[in-house]
Design an enzyme around this catalytic site. Structure first.
Site, mmCIF file in Angstrom:
data_model
loop_
_atom_site.group_PDB
_atom_site.id
_atom_site.type_symbol
_atom_site.label_atom_id
_atom_site.label_comp_id
_atom_site.label_asym_id
_atom_site.label_seq_id
_atom_site.Cartn_x
_atom_site.Cartn_y
_atom_site.Cartn_z
ATOM 1 N N LEU A 168 10.126 -8.879 1.719
ATOM 2 C CA LEU A 168 10.585 -9.416 0.428
ATOM 3 C C LEU A 168 10.748 -10.932 0.556
ATOM 4 O O LEU A 168 11.841 -11.484 0.397
ATOM 5 C CB LEU A 168 11.900 -8.745 0.019
ATOM 6 C CG LEU A 168 11.759 -7.266 -0.357
ATOM 7 C CD1 LEU A 168 13.127 -6.616 -0.515
ATOM 8 C CD2 LEU A 168 10.953 -7.113 -1.645
ATOM 9 N N HIS A 169 9.629 -11.599 0.803
ATOM 10 C CA HIS A 169 9.660 -13.030 1.106
ATOM 11 C C HIS A 169 10.281 -13.856 -0.020
ATOM 12 O O HIS A 169 11.309 -14.504 0.155
ATOM 13 C CB HIS A 169 8.235 -13.528 1.375
ATOM 14 C CG HIS A 169 7.501 -12.742 2.402
ATOM 15 N ND1 HIS A 169 7.781 -12.834 3.750
ATOM 16 C CD2 HIS A 169 6.488 -11.842 2.281
ATOM 17 C CE1 HIS A 169 6.969 -12.031 4.422
ATOM 18 N NE2 HIS A 169 6.174 -11.428 3.559
ATOM 19 N N ASP A 170 9.633 -13.853 -1.171
ATOM 20 C CA ASP A 170 10.048 -14.731 -2.266
ATOM 21 C C ASP A 170 11.372 -14.317 -2.903
ATOM 22 O O ASP A 170 12.188 -15.186 -3.236
ATOM 23 C CB ASP A 170 8.936 -14.812 -3.315
ATOM 24 C CG ASP A 170 7.652 -15.388 -2.733
ATOM 25 O OD1 ASP A 170 7.699 -15.970 -1.633
ATOM 26 O OD2 ASP A 170 6.593 -15.239 -3.375
#
Length: 317
Positions: free
Chosen positions: A243-245
């Site tokens: 869940l990078h962003d």
């Protein structure tokens, strides 16, 4: 009072999840989305942002087009791996109608500059793609670097890169721009692979969105499942997708979700280390302008993420 927020998105799948998280967070007011390239072209990214904003009932949020390629290049083509991970349309081949409105005539760079002048240090800017637009704003406005509060999804300090052995994708797209931001901006938080790969979304999570029986839930589940499927091929050891962003948005809202190392960063711009984010040896004795997230409260973040997106998805489109 909600804090003003700008998202600088190359709207692929995790950018869409970040957009949803921002819209579902009462602590911030999304005042605009600036479109950049990376997962998709600028034009496709703007189209995706506009369509998703309409689906989420946020047609009041304007979208602005940024530069279409890196500072040292004359054009941009979507990489094959980006199309594999995000789909050719950037949102996992999920089909949603085009928005009834278009992007603004004002450029993303001008909007960023004007917003910093208007809101000052109250504004937080979250770039989740290449740093091209933010770097251009720093160069175009004398006060931008001193007043902009930037929380960027970028880089890798303590773990390998995801494009090369040492380079993360957003930085690798435009290392010169990222280097300029790290060297000249006064207040930067780097949310990189060091923490984002610890925050995973699984098919068990997306099943919750499917069970809501809403269009929003169906779309979020479908694009996230596509992303999870791509990760099952590229990074099967993870057991889900990073869940990078969304994590960058969450940390912009609540910095206490992470712990940090404070240092002055630079980006290597020459081969073979092009795109590497590392401490700047020429500024070792100076006050640090960057905080690098090196650990994260995974349980707290995931709980907020699922609660907020589920609430947003539960409403009818």
């Amino acid at each position: 009072m909600a804090r003003p927020l700008i998202l600088d998105l190359d709207t692929g799948i995790d950018d869409t999840l970040a957009l949803a998280y921002a819209l579902a967070s009462p602590e911030v007011e999304l005042i605009g989305v600036t479109a950049t390239y990376g997962n998709v072209t600028v034009e496709q990214g703007a189209r995706n942002s506009l369509a998703m904003l309409e689906m989420f009932g946020a047609t009041h949020v304007p979208v602005f087009l940024g530069p279409g390629h890196a500072r040292t290049r004359s054009s941009f083509e979507v990489a094959e791996i980006s199309s594999f991970i995000h789909g050719a349309n950037g949102i996992g081949e999920v089909e949603i109608p085009d928005a009834a409105r278009a992007a603004q005539d004002t450029s993303a760079v001008d909007f960023l500059i004007d917003s910093v002048r208007r809101y000052g240090e109250d504004l937080v800017i979250v770039p989740t793609g290449p740093s091209t637009s933010v770097a251009a704003a720093i160069e175009a406005s004398k006060g931008f670097a001193d007043n902009a509060h930037i929380v960027m999804m970028a880089g890798a300090l303590t773990v390998p890169g995801n494009v090369t052995a040492c380079s993360e994708a957003n930085v690798y797209q435009d290392p010169e721009a990222a280097d300029l931001v790290f060297r000249r901006a006064r207040d930067v938080t780097m949310v990189g692979l060091d923490v984002t790969l610890r925050t995973l979304l699984t098919s068990a999570d997306t099943a919750q969105w499917k069970s809501l029986g809403t269009k929003r839930g169906e779309v979020l589940a479908a694009l996230a499942d596509y992303y999870i499927g791509a990760y099952a091929t590229t990074s099967p050891h993870l057991g889900g997708c990073g869940l990078h962003d969304p994590l960058a948005v969450a940390i912009a809202i609540d910095p206490d979700l992470a712990t940090y190392v404070e240092l002055n960063l630079k980006v290597d711009t020459a081969a073979p280390l092009r795109g590497r984010t590392i401490g700047d040896e020429t500024r070792l004795g100076q006050v640090a302008n960057t905080r690098v997230a090196v650990s994260v409260d995974v349980e707290a973040f995931r709980s907020r993420f699922m609660h907020r997106l589920s609430a947003l998805a539960s409403a009818s489109s």
